[in-house]
Design a protein around this motif. Structure first.
Motif, PDB file in Angstrom:
ATOM      1  N   PRO A 121     178.291 -14.254 -11.939  1.00 18.78           N
ATOM      2  CA  PRO A 121     179.403 -15.069 -11.457  1.00 18.78           C
ATOM      3  C   PRO A 121     180.211 -15.573 -12.661  1.00 18.78           C
ATOM      4  N   ALA A 122     181.469 -15.827 -12.433  1.00 17.84           N
ATOM      5  CA  ALA A 122     182.323 -16.291 -13.527  1.00 17.84           C
ATOM      6  C   ALA A 122     181.754 -17.581 -14.114  1.00 17.84           C
ATOM      7  N   GLY A 123     181.855 -17.709 -15.417  1.00 16.43           N
ATOM      8  CA  GLY A 123     181.457 -18.955 -16.051  1.00 16.43           C
ATOM      9  C   GLY A 123     180.031 -18.949 -16.564  1.00 16.43           C
ATOM     10  N   PHE A 124     179.274 -17.849 -16.313  1.00 14.75           N
ATOM     11  CA  PHE A 124     177.909 -17.788 -16.833  1.00 14.75           C
ATOM     12  C   PHE A 124     177.948 -17.675 -18.348  1.00 14.75           C
ATOM     13  N   PRO A 125     177.142 -18.464 -19.042  1.00 17.28           N
ATOM     14  CA  PRO A 125     177.094 -18.341 -20.495  1.00 17.28           C
ATOM     15  C   PRO A 125     176.200 -17.184 -20.946  1.00 17.28           C
ATOM     16  N   GLY A 126     176.103 -16.971 -22.221  1.00 21.28           N
ATOM     17  CA  GLY A 126     175.260 -15.921 -22.791  1.00 21.28           C
ATOM     18  C   GLY A 126     176.119 -14.851 -23.422  1.00 21.28           C
ATOM     19  N   THR A 127     175.470 -13.807 -23.922  1.00 20.78           N
ATOM     20  CA  THR A 127     176.223 -12.689 -24.487  1.00 20.78           C
ATOM     21  C   THR A 127     176.719 -11.838 -23.333  1.00 20.78           C
ATOM     22  N   ILE A 128     178.000 -11.872 -23.113  1.00 17.39           N
ATOM     23  CA  ILE A 128     178.552 -11.199 -21.935  1.00 17.39           C
ATOM     24  C   ILE A 128     179.632 -10.208 -22.347  1.00 17.39           C
ATOM     25  N   GLN A 152     172.597 -11.300 -31.189  1.00 14.04           N
ATOM     26  CA  GLN A 152     173.619 -10.892 -32.152  1.00 14.04           C
ATOM     27  C   GLN A 152     173.531  -9.382 -32.285  1.00 14.04           C
ATOM     28  N   TRP A 153     174.067  -8.689 -31.295  1.00 16.13           N
ATOM     29  CA  TRP A 153     173.890  -7.244 -31.286  1.00 16.13           C
ATOM     30  C   TRP A 153     175.124  -6.546 -31.822  1.00 16.13           C
ATOM     31  N   ALA A 154     174.851  -5.494 -32.548  1.00 15.73           N
ATOM     32  CA  ALA A 154     175.975  -4.675 -33.026  1.00 15.73           C
ATOM     33  C   ALA A 154     176.667  -4.085 -31.811  1.00 15.73           C
ATOM     34  N   PRO A 155     177.980  -4.146 -31.737  1.00 17.43           N
ATOM     35  CA  PRO A 155     178.658  -3.626 -30.554  1.00 17.43           C
ATOM     36  C   PRO A 155     178.474  -2.108 -30.406  1.00 17.43           C
ATOM     37  N   VAL A 156     178.494  -1.647 -29.183  1.00 16.23           N
ATOM     38  CA  VAL A 156     178.487  -0.205 -28.921  1.00 16.23           C
ATOM     39  C   VAL A 156     179.891   0.307 -29.234  1.00 16.23           C
ATOM     40  N   THR A 157     179.956   1.270 -30.129  1.00 16.54           N
ATOM     41  CA  THR A 157     181.262   1.764 -30.579  1.00 16.54           C
ATOM     42  C   THR A 157     181.797   2.793 -29.593  1.00 16.54           C
ATOM     43  N   VAL A 158     183.050   2.647 -29.220  1.00 11.36           N
ATOM     44  CA  VAL A 158     183.662   3.609 -28.307  1.00 11.36           C
ATOM     45  C   VAL A 158     185.031   4.010 -28.831  1.00 11.36           C
ATOM     46  N   ARG A 159     185.213   5.318 -28.981  1.00  9.44           N
ATOM     47  CA  ARG A 159     186.529   5.878 -29.251  1.00  9.44           C
ATOM     48  C   ARG A 159     186.678   7.071 -28.321  1.00  9.44           C
ATOM     49  N   PRO A 160     187.903   7.589 -28.122  1.00  7.57           N
ATOM     50  CA  PRO A 160     188.051   8.706 -27.172  1.00  7.57           C
ATOM     51  C   PRO A 160     187.147   9.889 -27.503  1.00  7.57           C
ATOM     52  N   ASN A 161     186.685  10.020 -28.739  1.00  8.15           N
ATOM     53  CA  ASN A 161     185.794  11.138 -29.061  1.00  8.15           C
ATOM     54  C   ASN A 161     184.397  10.666 -29.474  1.00  8.15           C
ATOM     55  N   ILE A 204     187.055   2.721 -21.580  1.00  6.66           N
ATOM     56  CA  ILE A 204     187.039   1.721 -20.515  1.00  6.66           C
ATOM     57  C   ILE A 204     186.538   0.388 -21.041  1.00  6.66           C
ATOM     58  N   THR A 205     185.507   0.434 -21.851  1.00  4.54           N
ATOM     59  CA  THR A 205     185.017  -0.813 -22.427  1.00  4.54           C
ATOM     60  C   THR A 205     184.216  -0.523 -23.680  1.00  4.54           C
ATOM     61  N   SER A 206     184.247  -1.467 -24.591  1.00  4.16           N
ATOM     62  CA  SER A 206     183.279  -1.457 -25.686  1.00  4.16           C
ATOM     63  C   SER A 206     182.931  -2.907 -25.948  1.00  4.16           C
ATOM     64  N   GLY A 207     181.755  -3.133 -26.461  1.00  2.00           N
ATOM     65  CA  GLY A 207     181.334  -4.502 -26.667  1.00  2.00           C
ATOM     66  C   GLY A 207     179.867  -4.544 -27.007  1.00  2.00           C
ATOM     67  N   PRO A 208     179.264  -5.720 -26.908  1.00  2.00           N
ATOM     68  CA  PRO A 208     177.860  -5.856 -27.334  1.00  2.00           C
ATOM     69  C   PRO A 208     176.869  -5.176 -26.385  1.00  2.00           C
ATOM     70  N   LEU A 209     177.246  -4.989 -25.104  1.00  2.00           N
ATOM     71  CA  LEU A 209     176.266  -4.518 -24.111  1.00  2.00           C
ATOM     72  C   LEU A 209     176.355  -3.023 -23.850  1.00  2.00           C
ATOM     73  N   LEU A 210     177.565  -2.540 -23.708  1.00  2.00           N
ATOM     74  CA  LEU A 210     177.689  -1.108 -23.470  1.00  2.00           C
ATOM     75  C   LEU A 210     179.089  -0.605 -23.796  1.00  2.00           C
ATOM     76  N   GLY A 211     179.164   0.715 -23.918  1.00  2.00           N
ATOM     77  CA  GLY A 211     180.444   1.370 -24.071  1.00  2.00           C
ATOM     78  C   GLY A 211     180.631   2.376 -22.962  1.00  2.00           C
ATOM     79  N   VAL A 212     181.867   2.456 -22.474  1.00  2.00           N
ATOM     80  CA  VAL A 212     182.135   3.412 -21.393  1.00  2.00           C
ATOM     81  C   VAL A 212     183.397   4.209 -21.719  1.00  2.00           C
ATOM     82  N   LEU A 213     183.274   5.516 -21.585  1.00  2.00           N
ATOM     83  CA  LEU A 213     184.422   6.423 -21.697  1.00  2.00           C
ATOM     84  C   LEU A 213     184.689   6.997 -20.326  1.00  2.00           C
ATOM     85  N   ARG A 214     185.956   7.084 -19.956  1.00  2.00           N
ATOM     86  CA  ARG A 214     186.265   7.738 -18.678  1.00  2.00           C
ATOM     87  C   ARG A 214     186.906   9.100 -18.940  1.00  2.00           C
ATOM     88  N   VAL A 215     186.317  10.129 -18.388  1.00  2.00           N
ATOM     89  CA  VAL A 215     186.831  11.489 -18.540  1.00  2.00           C
ATOM     90  C   VAL A 215     187.369  11.942 -17.194  1.00  2.00           C
TER      91      VAL A 215
END
Ligand SMILES: [Zn+2]
Length: 1016
Positions: A628-635, A663-672, A744-755
């Motif tokens: 739900p909106a407003g939850f704290p933590g690494t989001i 303190q997680w290294a972000p999942v890196t996402v680029r088109p390739n 679609i997204t990159s960040g501490p939790l996951l990265g998503v590419l849309r093909v």
């Protein structure tokens, strides 16, 4: 051998003799009406009937006509056997009331065996118009040809109908002659026996005089019978095979017709058999599917009451063990167990029969998990004939008729492969079936189901008349009517030296792992939803006084089992059957989810700002959840929604007010590129993967472009929805359209590419995602699939060397070759799986996981998952439209046993669920061995409130471990899969020591704690 002149004469006499059996007395006038409704005879009688003279056209697709008529026996026919041919369509007749009889399909309707002058018969008939042409073996289909054209609005025509005398003496002579002709055809011409039979047949033509008054003709028939009687009295010598015969009507629960029509087929088949057993007290008829008995019980109660009486007399045999004759490749292990639980329970409750035979004549391969499941369910005998249908093309024939079948865990059952399920019993056909037997040695007895089948029907008089003559007739295998279980008991005593180890792979119909993908996905999701409903329902019942809707869920399970029938879940039925199956799955999932939610709500309390996350799997896991909106933590925000990571205990839950923090290294996402701390994945412009680097070892995991779509022309020579022909591989339709690739997204939790890209005529959208810390790459796919006769695979050539691929099946896995060195290797060019297929070296490996795909092939180092087909028959629109599925690539650096592949596939299939409110943190079931899987937790079938836990060893490694149970219980015991015959298990503070054989399935029963009050 008869010379041509004698042969011609014999043919002419036989043909005329057959014509003389029936002597019409007069026409039948029919009146009727047409309807789409399913009516009882009482309801039909209240409708208005209009005259329908011969030539009247009637009946659109799926329609029925109700006809009625009345027949009066003339004086001249007194004392005779009177029959009628009222309609030519498949139909059921009700004569002088509601008693049902079979008619139609050229079957005569018997009115009386001894008529009285002036006797009247009121006849009411329900006849089926038909479903139009439904070809299955279409071959290539030009673009403008419809494989399933709409039938005309009137498919059927009223044919001239008559009633008359059945001349029994003529009929009996005709069967005698057929017997001798069959014998003559199949015994060596050099035998004295053959010469004498020939003499008898010659004499028959000299004695029978058709060109005489009726009386003299009949007298000549009787004289002919007397002449040939000694030939039919000759007995076999000391060595003769024995056929254990029983009538059967292989009745597909749905196939080229919908379920509703099968209900009528069941009524017709049984009506037919119940009439036969009156005249042939020795008749035995196997009726094998409880779901079909239920149809009779509900829709034809009068018929069902007669079935019960025939069962009590031993004439109708309720046996077969499963709820329906299920497919065994696609249903889960728990589904297969439930098929037996519900099937056996029905036979026990209704008929006090302990069904010990798994009767499975027509499914497309038999899982190596079955022997253990059968033994666990008290089923020790197995019979099929389908496995001999393997030999099309380049098959490697199954070697045996009788054998001990050993499953993947070493469990064994006694098995027999008979030759077919629609056997005639005529003399030549009986002799041929013995000649056809697969095994030359160590066989004296044979299982012999006889009668018309596929769409039901079963035996008719001819079948039983031949068997009477074959009781012991020189030159013909002895036939005796017996229940199949008698055959198996005798075989058990005699023993078999043959042993067949492993699955019974069907070298045919390999497309059935893939066709009708939505039906398969619906089944997987139904199984998972039921799993969760049972787990949370049981926990809530024990801990929170939740009243689990046992009866309702029983019905929901039976719906699931029904749709696992061997033409529904394999995708080999017509469009209407699959639409109905998909609708049924939606209802099943809805009902199961309702129970899960109700149980979860019961166990949580309102708590502002709290959310409880439920994990239905038997191990602790860290998952992404929407917060739900407003939850704290690494989001991480994705598409306007907030996600965080939560660790949830095994078979339990945790209440959170914040997401995990790190303190997680972000999942890196680029088109390739997709990269986390474990994998570095590189894409080309088509959305294919050109590199997967394992960062812990520095190794490259790909051996070629992965996530490569391969579209083939897929035009089977016959059996369109069923078959993938081996030459499909030579017809690759390459598709190299560039893809649109978006981050679609990159960040501490996951990265998503849309093909997004076009493949053939179809549009594909894939969200490819990688979570932090994970070696699993998910491909969540949506397709608008618009192909004809195409096969779509996705290939993952990997850098792993193995001669065998490892495929998950129910409660374990099997290994199959990655090469085509020998015939039996080559013929397995497409195989089935449950949730994963792996290629593994001793210390590392890769797998492709799936959430609803059952077909795959592995050639060399490439795992090629089969995604979709587009057969054109018997459903010409099969699989068109939206398709959703997810598959995953997963890699490890350990032995397979330590790979965690079963758990990863479990997590892919069973996401955690959340509800608002608080319930603390709890784990109700835990196991301390990663290879032992808590598969099912449920309340006992007997309604006692006891809890059942089903576990299995998943890695072919004998294991001692401890199951820790958080629920209160009084006593623990190990039972069979039917939850009976318990052996006490020691336990201490909820900990139960268990010892598993490789691939062993264990059922643990936890006796309800009576002393402790439950919260209500
Ligand atoms: Zn069938």
């Amino acid at each position: 051998m008869l010379n041509l002149e004698w042969n011609n004469r014999l043919e002419a006499w036989r043909a005329e003799l057959k014509k003389q059996i029936y002597r019409p007395l007069g026409p039948i006038d029919l009146s009727g009406f047409v309807t789409l409704e399913q009516l009882t005879p009482q309801q039909a009688m209240r409708r208005s009937f209009k005259p329908m003279p011969p030539g009247t056209a009637w009946g659109a697709k799926w329609e029925y006509a109700w006809f009625r008529t009345q027949i009066t026996v003339p004086k001249s026919a007194a004392g005779q056997r009177i029959i009628a041919y009222p309609v030519v369509q498949e139909s059921v007749a009700f004569v002088n009331g509601t008693k049902a009889y079979m008619t139609g399909d050229n079957q005569p309707l018997l009115l009386t065996r001894r008529a009285k002058a002036g006797e009247k018969f009121k006849i009411l008939i329900e006849a089926y118009a038909g479903h139009g042409p439904l070809p299955c073996r279409v071959g290539p289909v030009p673009l403008n040809r419809l494989t399933v054209p709409e039938p005309p609005p009137t498919q059927a025509v009223v044919a001239p109908a008559t009633f008359g005398i059945w001349q029994e003496d003529v009929y009996q002579l005709w069967i005698d002659i057929q017997t001798l002709v069959g014998l003559m055809a199949k015994t060596p011409a050099t035998l004295l026996r053959t010469a004498q039979v020939e003499e008898g047949l010659k004499d028959f033509t000299l004695i029978v005089d058709f060109e005489q008054s009726d009386e003299k003709f009949l007298a000549s028939c009787r004289a002919a019978r007397k002449r040939i009687a000694p030939l039919l009295a000759c007995k076999n010598g000391s060595t003769t095979p024995v056929m254990y015969c029983f009538g059967h009507a292989h009745l597909d629960t749905a196939w080229l017709w919908p379920l509703q029509h099968s209900e009528r087929k069941a009524a017709r088949s049984l009506a037919n058999q119940l009439q036969l057993v009156e005249e042939y007290p020795e008749h035995r008829f196997l009726f094998s599917q409880p779901a079909q008995y239920v149809w009779l019980m509900e829709k034809y109660p009068e018929l069902y009451a007669r079935v019960r009486k025939a069962v009590a007399r031993g004439q109708v045999i309720p046996d077969g063990a499963m709820w329906v004759e299920s497919d065994t490749n696609i249903p889960s292990g728990e589904s297969l167990i439930r098929q037996f639980i519900h099937g056996k329970r029905f036979f026990k409750e209704q008929f006090d029969v302990d069904s010990r035979l798994f009767w499975e004549p027509d499914a497309f391969g038999y899982s190596g998990a079955l022997p253990q499941i059968m033994q666990g369910c008290g089923v020790s005998y197995f019979s099929t004939q389908k496995i001999f249908g393997s030999d099309v093309g380049n098959g490697d024939p199954h070697p045996y008729n009788n054998y001990t079948w050993e499953g993947i865990d070493g469990s064994t059952v006694l098995a027999f492969n008979h030759m077919d399920y629609t056997s005639p019993t005529s003399t030549d056909e009986t002799i041929i079936r013995w000649h056809w037997r697969r095994q030359r040695d160590d066989i004296q007895t044979f299982l012999f189901p006889f009668g018309w089948g596929d769409g039901g029907g079963g035996p008719e008089r001819d079948h039983l008349e031949f068997i009477r003559r074959h009781k012991d007739l020189e030159g013909v295998p002895q036939m005796k009517l017996a229940a199949p279980v008698e055959f198996f008991r005798d075989l058990e005593r005699a023993g078999t030296p043959n042993r067949y180890v492993g699955e019974l792979y069907f070298q045919n119909h390999r497309g059935t792992y893939t066709s009708q993908a939505r039906t398969k996905r619906g089944n997987r999701q139904s199984e998972l939803a039921l799993h969760d409903a049972e787990l949370w329902g049981a926990i809530a019942a024990v801990t929170a006084g939740y009243s689990y809707p046992l009866a309702r869920m029983d019905a929901v399970w039976k719906q699931t089992l029904l749709n696992q029938f061997h033409d529904i879940i394999p995708g080999s039925s017509i469009q209407r059957v699959h639409e109905e199956a998909e609708a049924a799955h939606r209802k099943i999932i809805h009902s199961a989810n309702e129970v899960s939610h109700a149980a979860q709500r019961r166990m949580t309390k309102a708590a502002k700002g709290s959310m409880t996350v439920f994990n239905s799997l038997g191990w602790e896991r860290t998952s992404l959840v929407e917060l739900p909106a407003g939850f704290p933590g690494t989001i991480q925000e994705i598409d306007g929604k907030t996600y965080g990571e939560v660790t949830v205990p095994a078979c339990g839950w945790t209440t959170i007010r914040s997401a995990a923090v790190g303190q997680w290294a972000p999942v890196t996402v680029r088109p390739n590129l997709l990269e986390n701390d474990r994998l570095r994945v590189v894409f080309n412009k088509a959305g294919e993967i050109t590199s997967i680097r394992d960062k812990s070892t520095g190794r490259e995991l790909t051996a070629g472009p992965c996530n490569r779509f391969l579209m083939y022309k897929d035009v089977p020579g016959e059996w369109d929805a069923w078959n993938i022909d081996s030459m499909y591989e030579q017809q690759l339709v390459n598709s190299t359209a560039p893809a649109r690739i978006e981050v679609i997204t990159s960040g501490p939790l996951l990265g998503v590419l849309r093909v997004s890209r076009v493949i053939g005529q179809s549009q594909l959208t894939q969200d490819i995602s990688l979570r932090r810390g994970s070696c699993r790459l998910d491909f969540a796919t949506v397709m608008d699939w618009q192909e004809r006769h195409k096969l779509l695979k996705v290939a993952f050539p990997v850098n792993v060397h193995a001669n065998e691929a490892i495929h998950e099946i129910q409660f374990g896995h099997v290994r199959r070759p990655t090469h085509r060195s020998r015939q039996y290797d080559a013929t397995r060019f497409e195989v089935n799986q449950q949730k994963w297929t792996a290629l593994a070296e001793e210390g590392r490996g890769c797998a492709l996981l799936n959430d609803c795909k059952y077909g795959v092939n592995v050639l060399g180092n490439s795992i090629n998952l089969t995604l979709l087909r587009a057969p054109l028959a018997p459903d010409m629109l099969a699989d068109r439209g939206q398709q959703k599925f997810t598959y995953s690539f997963f890699a490890w650096n350990s032995s397979l046993a330590d790979s965690g592949v079963v758990r990863e596939a479990g997590e892919l299939n069973s996401p955690v669920t959340t509800i608002a409110g608080g319930a603390g943190q709890q784990s109700w079931f835990q196991i301390n061995a990663p290879n032992v899987i808590i598969d099912t937790v449920k309340l006992a079938e007997d309604g006692s409130g006891d809890v059942i836990v089903r576990l299995y060893e998943s890695m072919r490694t004998a294991t001692r471990c401890v199951l820790t149970v958080g629920l209160p219980f009084a006593k623990a015991s190990q039972t069979n899969m039917l939850e009976q015959q318990s052996a006490r298990l020691a336990h201490k503070k909820g900990a139960i020591q268990l010892e598993f054989r490789p691939f062993e399935v264990k059922t643990v029963r936890l006796r309800k704690e009576l002393r402790k009050d439950v919260r209500r």
